[in-house]
Design an enzyme around this catalytic site. Structure first.
Site, short mmCIF file in Angstrom:
data_model
loop_
_atom_site.label_atom_id
_atom_site.label_comp_id
_atom_site.label_asym_id
_atom_site.label_seq_id
_atom_site.Cartn_x
_atom_site.Cartn_y
_atom_site.Cartn_z
N GLN A 106 0.93 -1.11 0.23
CA GLN A 106 -0.01 -0.12 -0.06
C GLN A 106 0.93 1.22 -0.05
O GLN A 106 1.56 1.52 0.92
CB GLN A 106 -0.80 0.09 1.12
N TYR A 183 -5.67 10.80 4.00
CA TYR A 183 -4.37 10.99 3.43
C TYR A 183 -4.25 11.92 2.24
O TYR A 183 -5.07 12.31 2.00
CB TYR A 183 -3.76 9.52 3.39
N ARG A 355 -10.12 -7.14 10.35
CA ARG A 355 -9.99 -7.54 11.60
C ARG A 355 -10.28 -9.10 11.95
O ARG A 355 -9.63 -9.73 12.75
CB ARG A 355 -11.27 -7.04 12.49
#
Length: 413
Positions: A106, A183, A355
């Site tokens: 990423q 971001y 998760r």
């Protein structure tokens, strides 16, 4: 009707092609900040974290937050895709490949969403789509941000390209450009941050111009060899971009030739509950003062009545799916075989898990073998704040604990 759709859906355990990359099944480890690059060094702990995902059956594991430059980090404990990191990143990708999985990097830049101190960040004002007061900087003493000019935009696009080329050299099979969560690229996409009046601001089409430039240049540089994936937020949450904007973003990514889009949601500061589908635990942060302050501020502004439900972004993602033909990854709280089958029935090409794989790296293999049909993850989000502890991101309720000692040295054996 839903049961009929499930029976007709593509198997989640079948191969799929994303650009030049063939994945062994439809399960992808979503990028979740690992907190295992202490001092910016790619550690053995980070490599082992992703190797366990590959061992557990996922087709691809995404290494979160590989910054384009030292100034692109949010915290000092994040890796940079530079020449110095290539050897250790190569050890990580080799470990993933050993188990038949692919590795994705990423690639991102923080822009104004940075907590680097004045000794760590070269510029006095962090770069962003627009200048002025920097609300995130209140927590780190950087109260103002700088509107990027044309020269800086070109240089930044070059940073993304250089990072993608290094990812290829490090053995990654894919790169994921982060256009969400607040971001830098997201600061152009979102009207909450983007107040420009030139060709890079205004309508969603113009707000997408710079992220589009970055994407097309990365595709030109590495797209024949690597899958080029984009992660973005379908909505900004209660304010900012809505789902009509999210659909417009997907259409632009498709037109630009992105190989797949990962459908996320929300922003780190303004709408983290929209991102996770449940709030962060109060008084969290693993001893990190900035995170504790941020969690407290969010507790004052975030909705108080949000209860986690599986596949909480399904309705939004279905609207995107209905408007584009490009490969899409569903992301957002899949925790069971039923959730997996629903995503396949909805027409998504892959399922991005966060998760559930932190809770159990063997989740995919266990689903396929029939050992389980439901994850034990409770979406308490304490794993999110564990990234600031010496061991990095982990679930406090399972035995799959990272060894803090592995985060003290480089990944190379």
């Amino acid at each position: 009707m839903e049961e009929k759709l499930k029976s007709q859906a593509v198997s989640p355990f079948s191969e799929t092609k994303i650009g030049p990359l063939t994945l062994r099944n439809r399960f992808v480890k979503a990028a979740t900040n690992e907190g295992m690059a202490k001092g910016g060094i790619v550690t053995k702990g980070l490599a082992r974290f992703h190797e366990r995902i590959a061992e557990g059956g996922a087709a691809m594991s995404t290494v979160a937050y590989c910054a384009t430059s030292p100034d692109g980090r949010t915290f000092v404990d994040q890796a940079v895709l530079d020449d110095a990191s290539l050897k250790d990143f190569r050890s990580l990708t080799d470990a993933v490949h050993k188990h038949g999985a692919a590795a994705s990097a990423q690639i991102t830049h923080a822009g104004s969403f940075t907590f680097l101190d004045k000794d760590s960040l070269k510029t006095n004002k962090p770069l962003s789509s627009s200048g002025g007061f920097n609300k995130v900087g209140v927590m780190s003493g950087r109260y103002f941000k700088k509107k990027m000019n044309r020269e800086e935009l070109s240089a930044m696009a070059g940073e993304f390209v250089a990072a993608a080329i290094r990812a290829k050299e490090a053995g990654f099979d894919a790169v994921e450009l982060h256009m969400g969560h607040g971001y830098l690229l997201s600061q152009f996409v979102s009207p909450i941050y983007n107040k420009r009046h030139d060709n890079y601001g205004g309508s969603i089409e113009r707000r997408m111009n710079f992220p589009s430039e970055v994407l097309k240049k990365v595709l030109d540089a590495v797209g024949k060899d690597l899958a080029v994936v984009v992660k973005y937020s379908m909505t900004d949450g209660p304010k900012g971009n809505d789902i009509s904007d999210g659909i417009a973003v997907a259409k632009r990514l498709e037109a630009d030739g992105a190989h797949m889009a990962v459908l996320s949601n929300g922003l780190n500061v303004e709408s983290i509950t929209a991102m996770f589908g449940s709030p962060l635990p109060q008084a969290s942060g693993g001893g990190n003062a900035i995170v504790k302050i941020g969690s407290w501020i969010q507790s004052l502004t975030e909705p108080k009545d949000v209860v986690f439900r599986e596949s909480y972004l399904r309705e939004l993602a279905q609207q995107v799916r209905a408007n584009v033909d490009m490969p899409l990854a569903y992301l957002g709280g899949v925790q069971s075989l039923d959730g997996v089958q629903n995503a396949m029935a909805d027409g998504f090409d892959t399922i991005a898990l966060g998760r559930a794989l932190v809770f159990d790296p063997n989740f995919v293999n266990d689903l396929q073998s029939g050992a389980i049909t439901q994850s034990g993850c409770t979406a308490c989000n304490r794993c999110v704040t564990m990234m600031y502890t010496p061991g990095g991101t982990s679930c406090i309720e399972t035995p799959y604990k990272p060894d803090p000692k592995l985060n003290q040295v480089g990944a190379a054996s």
